[in-house]
Design a protein around this motif. Structure first.
Motif, mmCIF file in Angstrom:
data_model
loop_
_atom_site.group_PDB
_atom_site.id
_atom_site.type_symbol
_atom_site.label_atom_id
_atom_site.label_comp_id
_atom_site.label_asym_id
_atom_site.label_seq_id
_atom_site.Cartn_x
_atom_site.Cartn_y
_atom_site.Cartn_z
ATOM 1 N N LEU A 54 -45.621 54.327 19.180
ATOM 2 C CA LEU A 54 -45.399 52.924 19.524
ATOM 3 C C LEU A 54 -46.720 52.289 19.937
ATOM 4 N N ARG A 55 -47.046 51.177 19.304
ATOM 5 C CA ARG A 55 -48.242 50.405 19.681
ATOM 6 C C ARG A 55 -47.796 48.979 19.992
ATOM 7 N N VAL A 56 -48.022 48.543 21.221
ATOM 8 C CA VAL A 56 -47.636 47.195 21.644
ATOM 9 C C VAL A 56 -48.869 46.497 22.207
ATOM 10 N N SER A 57 -49.320 45.471 21.519
ATOM 11 C CA SER A 57 -50.446 44.661 21.990
ATOM 12 C C SER A 57 -49.897 43.502 22.811
ATOM 13 N N VAL A 58 -50.297 43.427 24.081
ATOM 14 C CA VAL A 58 -49.760 42.442 25.009
ATOM 15 C C VAL A 58 -50.822 41.415 25.337
ATOM 16 N N ARG A 59 -50.467 40.144 25.167
ATOM 17 C CA ARG A 59 -51.321 39.051 25.645
ATOM 18 C C ARG A 59 -50.601 38.378 26.802
ATOM 19 N N ASN A 60 -51.276 38.341 27.948
ATOM 20 C CA ASN A 60 -50.673 37.800 29.156
ATOM 21 C C ASN A 60 -51.057 36.339 29.333
ATOM 22 N N GLU A 61 -50.113 35.437 29.057
ATOM 23 C CA GLU A 61 -50.348 34.012 29.286
ATOM 24 C C GLU A 61 -49.639 33.523 30.555
ATOM 25 N N LEU A 62 -49.310 34.459 31.452
ATOM 26 C CA LEU A 62 -48.756 34.098 32.754
ATOM 27 C C LEU A 62 -49.893 33.719 33.692
ATOM 28 N N GLU A 63 -49.533 33.247 34.867
ATOM 29 C CA GLU A 63 -50.536 32.853 35.854
ATOM 30 C C GLU A 63 -50.872 33.986 36.811
ATOM 31 N N GLU A 64 -50.317 35.162 36.595
ATOM 32 C CA GLU A 64 -50.593 36.326 37.439
ATOM 33 C C GLU A 64 -50.656 37.569 36.569
ATOM 34 N N GLY A 65 -51.212 38.641 37.137
ATOM 35 C CA GLY A 65 -51.324 39.881 36.405
ATOM 36 C C GLY A 65 -49.963 40.519 36.161
ATOM 37 N N THR A 66 -49.927 41.411 35.190
ATOM 38 C CA THR A 66 -48.662 42.047 34.846
ATOM 39 C C THR A 66 -48.932 43.406 34.201
ATOM 40 N N ALA A 67 -47.869 44.147 33.964
ATOM 41 C CA ALA A 67 -47.912 45.402 33.209
ATOM 42 C C ALA A 67 -46.501 45.690 32.733
ATOM 43 N N LEU A 68 -46.374 46.410 31.634
ATOM 44 C CA LEU A 68 -45.065 46.763 31.096
ATOM 45 C C LEU A 68 -44.834 48.258 31.265
#
Length: 542
Positions: A54-68
């Protein structure tokens, strides 16, 4: 779901691109900032087969940090960094930042899973989605009819034709950060915020007139969740509790639920009329009705466990419903008139009794070290401003998001435990409780967890599954802690393995774990405010 697209092919690389945004949505008719993946709430469903990469490229356009976090998945040696735990295995993905998760799923792992944010209170705002791993279809375990998989279990009552994924969980009209700020205040008295609704696949109705706080409702009332089934087919329902607080009791009027999977473990089929699902837990059931007829309609009920609530919310309907229809468009029929099952105490589903389907999985390994004793609770100490801090063994976890624990060495001044020769669990820092295992050895240990609170705790272990050998009943008097003078009788054969299990209020549990995957793995309560207030610890598997 589409298992027919995956069970017959070889393992392959499956690539996804996720764009995370905050958007104004009204899943139940009440406007709220909802966190979406590619504009979708819930996020896209990931379907794999065992052994896929599984390869998931994540772009975070939120106003705070995140992780999945990939809830329930095991990781190959050397890939713990893909577990998605900020402050432990990675730094948060910053706003406008990108990160690519890539790992190979185990060839031996299949079942019902999900992904969700492990950052802040984002899970309460909808940052989650389903993840299903289909097992490859050996000829001896497949009956083909129209090219679709029919069964995995040998019993005729466990066969199915089609699969549905149901993401079920409580829902707050306040944003997650606001909800936690209310809890993280001495004025809350340590009472967990009570939800306003419960959604099914991101949808439900809500009576705006009942709200006790100011909300903005959409002019058009949302539709009740509905599912149209073919009366000639048998359905497998994959169930996930995505909620932040409450246990859910799921039932379908006049239908039996044949439980065939729990947290990714195939189990001996058990018939239930109502199924208790705690936050983070998953089940797969075969929906069984003797002779469905075209035109019949039934209520699917996903009522909330009100014992989780310590004060009333008059806007909440604690017994939300969806509609099951057999082959008739909604426009032709009124809502169902069926009655809820009368579930007696003798009929109650008991997750402690589930047995693995595979006879080889019933071998229970012996422990290789002394049991580990844990106490979990919430305490409002004066030195903490009377705020409700969550604790595991007097340590309240606070992730160091700038320097994840995985990148750290044990403190130079750490004192060694004379029994093990390793750094003591509470010597890593004031907010990090870390238990190290033996180097280059597979460790089997019993975790004895004592719940010293008036509320249940669904505990989840990252990267591993465990055997729930004993789960005590709530004590009528006292705290119900493990009694060393009168210990429970533990089974000699292995129950079904889980990765999330409820420890009842004022009770204890014994989980046996085989720590065989190197890395740092979080063990925590899956009630969101309990995790965020510190009810977590780490296992350092060396």
């Amino acid at each position: 779901l589409h298992p027919e697209q995956h069970v017959h092919r070889p393992p392959q690389l499956r690539t996804y691109t996720f764009v995370l945004r905050s958007e104004l949505r009204a899943p139940d008719g009440v406007l709220k900032r909802v966190l979406t993946v590619n504009g979708l709430f819930p996020g896209p469903t990931i379907e794999l087969r065992s052994g896929d990469t599984l390869r998931v490229s994540v772009r975070n356009e939120l106003e705070e940090g995140t992780a999945l976090h990939w809830h329930g998945l095991r990781f190959a040696d050397g890939t713990v960094s893909q577990d998605g735990t900020p402050g432990l295995t990675q730094c948060p993905i910053p706003p406008n930042g990108t990160y690519t998760y890539e790992f190979r799923t185990s060839p031996d792992q299949a079942g019902t899973y999900w992904y969700h944010s492990h950052g802040g209170a984002q899970r309460a705002d909808g940052l989650w989605g389903g993840l299903v791993i289909h097992p490859p279809a050996p000829a001896a375990a497949l009956q083909a009819e129209g090219g679709k998989p029919q069964r995995v279990h040998d019993e005729p009552r466990s066969r199915w034709d089609s699969e549905l994924l149901l993401l079920i969980g409580d829902w707050f009209h306040r944003e997650g950060g606001t909800m936690f700020a209310w809890y993280w205040n001495k004025g809350s008295g340590g009472n967990e915020p009570v939800p306003d609704n419960a959604l099914l696949n991101g949808q439900q109705t809500f009576d705006c007139a009942r709200s006790v706080r100011r909300i903005t409702c959409t002019p058009t009332a949302p539709a009740r969740p509905e599912y149209t089934l073919d009366p000639a087919k048998t359905y497998k329902l994959r169930l996930v509790n995505t909620g932040s607080l409450a246990q859910t009791f799921l039932s379908v009027d006049e239908h039996e639920l044949v439980v065939v999977e729990a947290d990714g473990t195939d189990v001996e089929p058990v018939v239930a009329r109502e199924l208790a699902i705690a936050p983070g837990q998953r089940y797969a059931v075969i929906l069984r009705y003797l002779q469905p007829q075209e035109g019949q309609t039934f209520w699917l009920r996903h009522r909330l466990d009100q014992s989780c609530f310590k004060y009333p919310n008059f806007a909440l309907d604690p017994q939300p419903k969806a509609v099951i229809r057999y082959s008739v468009p909604r426009s032709r029929l009124q809502e169902p008139t069926t009655e809820r099952w009368n579930v007696t105490e003798a009929d109650e589903f008991d997750a402690r009794l589930l047995q693995p389907l595979d006879p080889a999985a019933r071998a229970l390994p012996e422990t290789t070290m002394d049991p580990l004793l844990l106490y979990v609770t919430t305490v409002k100490f004066p030195q903490n401003g009377h705020l409700p801090w969550g604790y595991v063994n007097r340590t309240s976890w606070r992730p160091n998001e700038r320097e994840p624990l995985l990148a750290q060495l044990p403190p130079a001044d750490a004192w060694l435990d004379p029994a093990t020769g390793r750094p003591a669990p509470d010597s890593w820092g004031p907010h990090e409780y870390v238990v190290q295992t033996s180097r280059n050895e597979t460790v089997v240990v019993d975790l004895i967890i004592n719940n010293l609170e008036d509320g249940l705790h669904p505990f989840h272990l990252h990267g591993h599954h465990f055997w729930p050998l004993h789960v005590g009943k709530s004590a009528r008097y006292g705290w119900g802690s493990y009694n060393w003078e009168y210990p429970p009788t533990l089974p000699t054969t292995a129950p079904a393995m889980r990765d999330t299990m409820v420890i009842p209020l004022r009770s204890h549990a014994v989980f046996r774990v085989k720590f065989d995957t190197p890395g740092m793995w979080l063990f925590h309560c899956h009630v969101l405010v309990h995790l965020k207030s510190g009810m977590a610890m780490t296992f350092d598997v060396m």
